[in-house]
Design a protein around this motif. Structure first.
Motif, PDB file in Angstrom:
ATOM      1  N   ARG A 226       0.839  -1.187   0.000  1.00  0.00           N
ATOM      2  CA  ARG A 226       0.000   0.000   0.000  1.00  0.00           C
ATOM      3  C   ARG A 226       0.878   1.242   0.000  1.00  0.00           C
ATOM      4  O   ARG A 226       1.788   1.367   0.824  1.00  0.00           O
ATOM      5  CB  ARG A 226      -0.909  -0.022   1.237  1.00  0.00           C
ATOM      6  CG  ARG A 226      -1.835   1.170   1.307  1.00  0.00           C
ATOM      7  CD  ARG A 226      -2.797   1.012   2.469  1.00  0.00           C
ATOM      8  NE  ARG A 226      -3.615   2.188   2.626  1.00  0.00           N
ATOM      9  CZ  ARG A 226      -4.590   2.296   3.519  1.00  0.00           C
ATOM     10  NH1 ARG A 226      -4.855   1.272   4.310  1.00  0.00           N
ATOM     11  NH2 ARG A 226      -5.297   3.391   3.615  1.00  0.00           N
ATOM     12  N   ASN A 238      -8.064   4.165  -1.826  1.00  0.00           N
ATOM     13  CA  ASN A 238      -7.822   3.140  -0.819  1.00  0.00           C
ATOM     14  C   ASN A 238      -8.933   3.062   0.220  1.00  0.00           C
ATOM     15  O   ASN A 238      -8.735   2.514   1.305  1.00  0.00           O
ATOM     16  CB  ASN A 238      -6.475   3.393  -0.128  1.00  0.00           C
ATOM     17  CG  ASN A 238      -5.301   3.119  -1.050  1.00  0.00           C
ATOM     18  OD1 ASN A 238      -4.861   1.987  -1.212  1.00  0.00           O
ATOM     19  ND2 ASN A 238      -4.787   4.177  -1.677  1.00  0.00           N
ATOM     20  N   THR A 284     -10.742  -2.387  -1.610  1.00  0.00           N
ATOM     21  CA  THR A 284     -10.434  -1.014  -2.020  1.00  0.00           C
ATOM     22  C   THR A 284     -10.536  -0.888  -3.535  1.00  0.00           C
ATOM     23  O   THR A 284     -10.255  -1.846  -4.273  1.00  0.00           O
ATOM     24  CB  THR A 284      -9.022  -0.583  -1.599  1.00  0.00           C
ATOM     25  OG1 THR A 284      -8.051  -1.325  -2.354  1.00  0.00           O
ATOM     26  CG2 THR A 284      -8.805  -0.799  -0.116  1.00  0.00           C
ATOM     27  N   ARG A 286      -8.498   0.670  -5.430  1.00  0.00           N
ATOM     28  CA  ARG A 286      -7.163   0.492  -6.014  1.00  0.00           C
ATOM     29  C   ARG A 286      -6.880  -0.986  -6.293  1.00  0.00           C
ATOM     30  O   ARG A 286      -6.381  -1.347  -7.361  1.00  0.00           O
ATOM     31  CB  ARG A 286      -6.095   1.061  -5.085  1.00  0.00           C
ATOM     32  CG  ARG A 286      -4.661   0.833  -5.602  1.00  0.00           C
ATOM     33  CD  ARG A 286      -3.640   1.329  -4.607  1.00  0.00           C
ATOM     34  NE  ARG A 286      -3.625   2.771  -4.528  1.00  0.00           N
ATOM     35  CZ  ARG A 286      -2.954   3.560  -5.376  1.00  0.00           C
ATOM     36  NH1 ARG A 286      -2.247   3.017  -6.362  1.00  0.00           N
ATOM     37  NH2 ARG A 286      -2.981   4.858  -5.239  1.00  0.00           N
TER      38      ARG A 286
END
Length: 436
Positions: A226, A238, A284, A286
């Motif tokens: 991350r 996120n 998330t 992402r």
């Protein structure tokens, strides 16, 4: 015996099978030449059939691409990946790895074909990291599970005829999945394949001197750490809360669809289900987007080749070639043998039209009148088309593209094993359609 049979088959395919893109170009030429020679069509007419039909499957292509992409995103979500790692730990030798990957792929493909292709390929890679096993057969075994997809929950033909307003509704009405997917004869075929396919693959395992192994380090995946959040946009990327604010309502919509409104399965519902499960399990945006970028790579072959198959399908249908081919085989049929000949003709047509829904559009106008004239059960004939389509996918490299892209192999690496699978499963499916 199967080990001895697979060895020359592998060598033959490695030498002569072209890239799937070359394969579709050759099929285009063959279909055009056959339309001119057999149907007495002029070259200009065939050219027009091909060009006018080139983009006819765009909507269907998008559905198929979404099946692959949503299936990939779900299969690559952290919970599913952890499950695959745990399952891989159950195999302690090469033979067990072959059996296990086949069973997992069969189960996943019965649920959804795109999910099965991706889960099978990812599981094969995970097994290859942990077990020393012939990588070609491992990936071929992962692909072999695809054989059951059209008899499963995402089968195009049974879902099409279970949908209100389908193109043959005035002729046969709406036929529920209880008469197709969940019929005794279809479930019987599926059960036998679940038993036979792992055994077939296990018996093809080459001796160590003939095996091809892969360095496990080549399959290593870099950890995606991350990133440190420095911008408000990255905070949104996120955000678990944002993903679940959309993902959970999507799943609630499906709950309403199935429970309160009594809705059924179709391609759009399947895609919706897998997309929103992926959104929730990735947590998330992402993570989901990173998975999406990988999924799109596996769909590249579908994007470029589907229009060519649409053009081939247009030649086959509009020239009358598909009807002639199907009719020639059906002319051999009796009441008892119609499902068998439908299965064989569907397998042949599938080489030129590797699309379950598209193939049903091609063959239904021939098969349905024949079934009515001979008094044969319509759902059984429809499933014979479905199984014929699924069967020769073992030979048609088109649908192997996502598996090969994930595994890092070429079609010639696995198709020799698939040729043996094709011969043996053909006997099983034909017997089931005829006698179960």
């Amino acid at each position: 015996m199967l080990k001895s049979l697979s060895r020359p088959a592998v060598k033959l395919v490695e030498r002569y099978l072209p890239d799937p893109y070359i394969f579709v170009l050759l099929l285009t030429v063959i279909a055009a030449a056959a339309a001119i020679a057999v149907e007495r069509q002029t070259p200009l007419a065939v050219l027009r059939f091909w060009g006018d039909g080139f983009w006819n499957l765009l909507a269907f292509s998008m559905q198929m691409l979404l099946v692959l992409v949503t299936g990939f995103m779900l299969a690559s979500s952290p919970p599913i990946k952890r499950l695959l790692q745990r399952l891989a730990g159950l195999a302690n030798n090469a033979g067990a790895a072959i059996v296990l990957v086949t069973l997992v792929s069969l189960a996943a493909s019965w649920i959804n074909w795109g999910f099965g292709l991706v889960v099978g390929a990812l599981f094969a890679k995970e097994l290859a990291r942990q077990i020393r096993v012939d990588y070609r057969l491992l990936v071929a075994s992962a692909y072999s599970g695809f054989i059951v997809w059209h008899g499963g929950l995402a089968g195009s033909v049974p879902l099409t005829i279970a949908t209100d307003g389908h193109f043959a509704a005035e002729q046969i009405g709406v036929i529920g999945t209880s008469e197709t997917i969940f019929s005794l004869f279809n479930l019987g075929i599926v059960v036998v394949l679940f038993i036979a396919m792992p055994l077939i693959n296990r018996m093809m395992l080459p001796d160590e001197k003939d095996s091809v192994y892969i360095d496990p380090s080549l399959l290593h995946e870099e950890d995606t750490r991350r990133v440190r959040i420095t911008r408000p946009a990255e905070r949104l990327e996120n955000s678990v809360t944002l993903a679940w604010l959309v993902g959970i309502p999507g799943l609630l919509f499906l709950l309403d669809h199935f429970v309160l409104r009594g809705g059924g399965l179709n391609l759009n519902v399947v895609n919706f289900l897998f997309l929103f499960l992926a959104i929730v399990l990735h947590r998330t945006p992402r993570s989901l987007l990173e998975s999406l970028h990988e999924a799109i790579k596996g769909g590249a072959g579908i994007v470029i080749q589907f229009p060519f198959y649409a053009g081939i399908m247009a030649i086959m249908v509009q020239s009358g070639l598909a009807e002639t081919l199907s009719g020639a085989l059906i002319s051999l049929a009796s009441e008892a043998s119609l499902p068998f000949w439908t299965f064989i003709s569907a397998g042949i047509v599938n080489i030129f039209v590797p699309s379950g829904g598209g193939q049903w559009a091609v063959q239904a106008p021939v098969m349905l009148p024949a079934a009515e004239a001979l008094g044969v059960d319509i759902p059984r004939v429809a499933m014979a088309v479905a199984w014929g389509d699924a069967w020769t996918n073992l030979l048609q490299p088109f649908w192997a593209l996502p598996v090969l892209g994930i595994a890092g192999l070429k079609a010639k690496d696995i198709m020799g094993f698939c040729l043996v699978q094709l011969l043996l499963t053909g006997v099983i499916i034909a017997a089931g359609l005829t006698w179960l």
